[in-house]
Design a protein around this motif. Structure first.
Motif, mmCIF file in Angstrom:
data_model
loop_
_atom_site.group_PDB
_atom_site.id
_atom_site.type_symbol
_atom_site.label_atom_id
_atom_site.label_comp_id
_atom_site.label_asym_id
_atom_site.label_seq_id
_atom_site.Cartn_x
_atom_site.Cartn_y
_atom_site.Cartn_z
ATOM 1 N N ASN A 160 0.766 -1.387 -0.079
ATOM 2 C CA ASN A 160 -0.232 -0.110 0.157
ATOM 3 C C ASN A 160 0.782 1.142 -0.116
ATOM 4 O O ASN A 160 0.365 2.294 -0.586
ATOM 5 C CB ASN A 160 -0.986 0.008 1.132
ATOM 6 C CG ASN A 160 -2.060 -1.073 1.318
ATOM 7 O OD1 ASN A 160 -2.438 -1.376 -0.056
ATOM 8 N ND2 ASN A 160 -2.504 -1.410 2.304
ATOM 9 N N LYS A 161 1.891 1.140 0.736
ATOM 10 C CA LYS A 161 3.025 2.368 0.719
ATOM 11 C C LYS A 161 3.810 2.605 -0.566
ATOM 12 O O LYS A 161 4.039 3.652 -0.989
ATOM 13 C CB LYS A 161 4.016 2.232 1.888
ATOM 14 C CG LYS A 161 3.287 2.412 3.249
ATOM 15 C CD LYS A 161 4.072 2.020 4.253
ATOM 16 C CE LYS A 161 3.595 2.159 5.812
ATOM 17 N NZ LYS A 161 4.622 2.173 6.700
ATOM 18 N N MET A 162 4.033 1.552 -1.458
ATOM 19 C CA MET A 162 4.695 1.448 -2.508
ATOM 20 C C MET A 162 3.793 0.784 -3.203
ATOM 21 O O MET A 162 3.879 -0.512 -3.755
ATOM 22 C CB MET A 162 5.963 0.489 -2.369
ATOM 23 C CG MET A 162 6.889 1.002 -1.232
ATOM 24 S SD MET A 162 8.045 0.132 -0.912
ATOM 25 C CE MET A 162 9.196 0.401 -2.707
ATOM 26 N N LYS A 163 2.968 1.505 -4.151
ATOM 27 C CA LYS A 163 1.796 0.960 -4.731
ATOM 28 C C LYS A 163 2.240 0.347 -6.255
ATOM 29 O O LYS A 163 1.648 -0.417 -6.728
ATOM 30 C CB LYS A 163 0.971 2.188 -5.264
ATOM 31 C CG LYS A 163 0.173 2.752 -4.034
ATOM 32 C CD LYS A 163 -0.724 3.864 -4.601
ATOM 33 C CE LYS A 163 -1.505 4.537 -3.319
ATOM 34 N NZ LYS A 163 -2.534 5.664 -4.056
ATOM 35 N N GLU A 164 3.687 0.742 -6.396
ATOM 36 C CA GLU A 164 4.196 -0.050 -8.003
ATOM 37 C C GLU A 164 4.669 -1.420 -7.556
ATOM 38 O O GLU A 164 4.952 -2.116 -8.496
ATOM 39 C CB GLU A 164 5.200 0.886 -8.427
ATOM 40 C CG GLU A 164 4.626 2.352 -8.820
ATOM 41 C CD GLU A 164 5.667 3.327 -9.448
ATOM 42 O OE1 GLU A 164 6.905 2.910 -9.546
ATOM 43 O OE2 GLU A 164 5.302 4.373 -9.957
ATOM 44 N N VAL A 165 4.847 -1.698 -6.291
ATOM 45 C CA VAL A 165 5.513 -2.844 -5.961
ATOM 46 C C VAL A 165 4.409 -4.180 -6.232
ATOM 47 O O VAL A 165 3.480 -4.042 -5.348
ATOM 48 C CB VAL A 165 6.206 -2.926 -4.500
ATOM 49 C CG1 VAL A 165 6.537 -4.445 -4.395
ATOM 50 C CG2 VAL A 165 7.118 -1.825 -4.624
ATOM 51 N N ASP A 166 4.645 -4.915 -6.968
ATOM 52 C CA ASP A 166 3.478 -6.332 -7.104
ATOM 53 C C ASP A 166 4.221 -7.413 -6.401
ATOM 54 O O ASP A 166 5.165 -7.572 -6.543
ATOM 55 C CB ASP A 166 2.956 -6.407 -8.537
ATOM 56 C CG ASP A 166 2.130 -5.239 -9.038
ATOM 57 O OD1 ASP A 166 1.511 -4.525 -8.261
ATOM 58 O OD2 ASP A 166 2.342 -4.864 -10.093
ATOM 59 N N GLU A 167 3.577 -8.483 -5.950
ATOM 60 C CA GLU A 167 3.779 -9.625 -5.706
ATOM 61 C C GLU A 167 4.745 -10.437 -6.782
ATOM 62 O O GLU A 167 3.766 -10.550 -8.035
ATOM 63 C CB GLU A 167 2.869 -10.441 -4.992
ATOM 64 C CG GLU A 167 3.258 -11.177 -3.836
ATOM 65 C CD GLU A 167 2.197 -11.830 -2.968
ATOM 66 O OE1 GLU A 167 2.227 -12.100 -1.796
ATOM 67 O OE2 GLU A 167 1.072 -12.239 -3.904
ATOM 68 N N THR A 168 5.890 -10.936 -6.736
ATOM 69 C CA THR A 168 6.383 -11.603 -7.663
ATOM 70 C C THR A 168 5.915 -13.118 -7.776
ATOM 71 O O THR A 168 5.295 -13.516 -7.123
ATOM 72 C CB THR A 168 7.789 -12.039 -7.621
ATOM 73 O OG1 THR A 168 8.020 -12.577 -6.493
ATOM 74 C CG2 THR A 168 8.705 -10.422 -7.248
ATOM 75 N N LEU A 169 5.942 -13.690 -9.075
ATOM 76 C CA LEU A 169 5.319 -15.233 -9.243
ATOM 77 C C LEU A 169 5.947 -16.200 -8.183
ATOM 78 O O LEU A 169 5.407 -17.011 -7.681
ATOM 79 C CB LEU A 169 5.834 -15.331 -10.587
ATOM 80 C CG LEU A 169 5.040 -16.904 -10.857
ATOM 81 C CD1 LEU A 169 3.451 -16.719 -10.636
ATOM 82 C CD2 LEU A 169 5.302 -16.952 -12.462
ATOM 83 N N MET A 170 7.307 -16.013 -7.767
ATOM 84 C CA MET A 170 7.723 -16.946 -6.959
ATOM 85 C C MET A 170 7.406 -16.608 -5.525
ATOM 86 O O MET A 170 7.095 -17.576 -4.814
ATOM 87 C CB MET A 170 9.472 -16.711 -7.026
ATOM 88 C CG MET A 170 10.010 -17.092 -8.367
ATOM 89 S SD MET A 170 9.796 -18.711 -8.603
ATOM 90 C CE MET A 170 10.934 -19.462 -7.301
ATOM 91 N N GLU A 171 7.032 -15.336 -5.288
ATOM 92 C CA GLU A 171 6.319 -15.210 -3.940
ATOM 93 C C GLU A 171 4.952 -15.479 -3.733
ATOM 94 O O GLU A 171 4.507 -16.260 -2.780
ATOM 95 C CB GLU A 171 6.377 -13.547 -3.725
ATOM 96 C CG GLU A 171 7.867 -13.076 -3.504
ATOM 97 C CD GLU A 171 7.638 -11.423 -3.312
ATOM 98 O OE1 GLU A 171 8.627 -10.946 -2.705
ATOM 99 O OE2 GLU A 171 6.571 -10.982 -3.898
ATOM 100 N N GLU A 172 4.221 -15.638 -4.887
ATOM 101 C CA GLU A 172 2.841 -16.168 -4.897
ATOM 102 C C GLU A 172 3.015 -17.591 -4.661
ATOM 103 O O GLU A 172 2.159 -18.233 -4.075
ATOM 104 C CB GLU A 172 2.275 -15.822 -6.303
ATOM 105 C CG GLU A 172 1.813 -14.475 -6.220
ATOM 106 C CD GLU A 172 0.733 -13.952 -7.413
ATOM 107 O OE1 GLU A 172 -0.308 -13.689 -7.117
ATOM 108 O OE2 GLU A 172 1.312 -14.128 -8.564
ATOM 109 N N LEU A 173 3.919 -18.363 -5.640
ATOM 110 C CA LEU A 173 4.272 -19.816 -5.352
ATOM 111 C C LEU A 173 4.531 -20.056 -3.983
ATOM 112 O O LEU A 173 3.985 -21.169 -3.381
ATOM 113 C CB LEU A 173 5.290 -20.175 -6.303
ATOM 114 C CG LEU A 173 4.870 -20.142 -7.697
ATOM 115 C CD1 LEU A 173 6.026 -20.667 -8.712
ATOM 116 C CD2 LEU A 173 3.811 -21.443 -7.968
#
Length: 399
Positions: A160-173
């Motif tokens: 929320n603080k860094m709106k451009e940061v998305d979860e990487t695919l490895m993090e989701e896995l």
């Protein structure tokens, strides 16, 4: 002997209440709240006192500032008790607290008490081992659940603080693997012999079953989205991990089916309450194997390729292996999108982990209905809370 044990437990509870009432108030001690917690976690092994459990939840809904004394009081009681009844009721109480939609609860982190080596001091070892195992397994899951929720909350705050940061695919896995680990732990919470088929144990199993539904629904939602990303990116490493996740999911589906059959045998579930869990599609596994082997198998979400073999898109599959494959036009140029019937996506906004069953959880035109008895059903309804701006949240990290 049983009457003497109940009388002894009632005397202990009454003495604890008297001590709580005459103890001075402090930053962590609230006599009124402690009295309610003692009643909610009494030595009565017939059932949990839902009335006082709800009173505890009302204290927390009044202000999140009560979480710190609540957890401190409960921790003191859990550390002192040698009764499996009190320990189990304490775990059921903290489980209900987790399901109250207040941010400070989700940031609590690991449980502030340890029951991993709990041993009942009032039963013979031959009788106590099964109760001890049940309490330890339930504690292990709740401790893991609390840590997972805290980690997710912190990550959301950063995003929320860094709106451009998305979860990487490895993090989701990695999250999918953690969810599968939580499912494994949940399936270990069960009566080990017939002596445990008592009222309080069955009430705890109600809570466990609801939790299985919630965690698996969350897993299904995430795996469908992750598969779409894997098909779009086409990375061999991601596909390899995704394949392991699917293979484990295939095993877990079988284990959950056996778990639900067991629950029906002990009278916790019936056929109308248990939703059907279908097997993992072989097609998904083959798609990932093609990516790993280097074959082109990229599939965008709603994006249709020009090659005839890849002229399809992966769309969320519902849990009905017997349903036929349907097709519909994907765009005006006549390209077709194939919708297979294997995965069901559960919107996070509609799934409440710990909600009473999965009542009327909808997805598109399909509605999945499943209910189960739950002693904390009122607490599992999400209660909107608007914190006062002048209230400072307690520092839970320093515990």
């Amino acid at each position: 002997m049983r009457v003497f044990k109940r009388a002894s437990g009632a005397i202990k509870d009454r003495n604890s209440i008297w001590v709580a009432k005459f103890s001075p108030k402090g930053p962590f001690h609230n006599p009124d709240l402690e009295t309610v917690i003692i009643k909610a976690t009494s030595h009565d092994d017939k059932h949990i006192d839902s009335k006082n459990v709800q009173r505890v939840f009302q204290w927390l809904r009044t202000s999140p500032l009560y979480l710190k004394p609540l957890v401190w009081i409960l921790s003191m009681r859990m550390q002192k008790t040698r009764s499996w009844v009190v320990a189990l009721k304490g775990l059921m109480l903290i489980h209900g607290v987790f399901c109250i939609d207040i941010p400070v609860v989700q940031r609590m982190g690991r449980l502030p008490f340890d029951l991993s080596n709990f041993s009942d001091g009032h039963l013979s070892p031959a009788k106590a081992w099964s109760f001890n195992a049940f309490v330890r397994a339930y504690f292990a899951y709740l401790d893991k659940r609390s840590a997972f929720a805290s980690s997710e909350t912190k990550q959301k705050n950063v995003s929320n603080k860094m709106k451009e940061v998305d979860e990487t695919l490895m993090e989701e896995l990695e999250k999918l693997q953690k969810l599968q680990g939580m499912i494994d732990m949940l399936l270990q919470i069960r009566p080990k012999n017939e002596n445990l088929n008592v009222g309080l144990i069955l009430e705890a199993m109600d809570c466990v079953i609801v939790e299985v539904f919630g965690v698996y629904s969350k897993f299904c939602n995430k795996i469908a989205k992750v598969l779409l990303r894997i098909y779009e990116v086409g990375g061999k490493m991601e596909a390899s991990i995704g394949l392991k996740v699917l293979q484990k999911a295939s095993i877990q589906v079988e284990e959950m089916s056996l778990f639900f059959d067991f629950c029906k045998d002990i009278g916790v579930l019936n056929a109308s309450q248990c939703p059907k869990i279908d097997r993992i599609s072989r097609e998904d596994i083959q798609d990932l194997e093609r990516i790993i082997s280097g074959a082109s198998s990229k599939k965008g979400c709603g994006v249709v390729g020009n090659d005839e073999d890849n002229n399809k898109a992966i769309v969320v599959r519902d849990c009905s292996s017997t349903a036929s494959v349907s097709q519909q036009k994907g765009s005006e140029n006549g390209l077709m999108t194939v919708i297979t019937q294997q995965w069901e996506v559960f919107d996070d906004d509609h799934i409440m982990v710990g909600a009473k069953g999965m009542d009327n959880v909808s997805n598109g035109d399909k509605v999945i209905i499943g209910t189960t008895t739950n002693p904390f059903e009122e607490s599992y309804g999400i209660v909107p809370y608007v914190p006062a701006h002048y209230q400072s949240l307690p520092d839970l990290i320093s515990w």
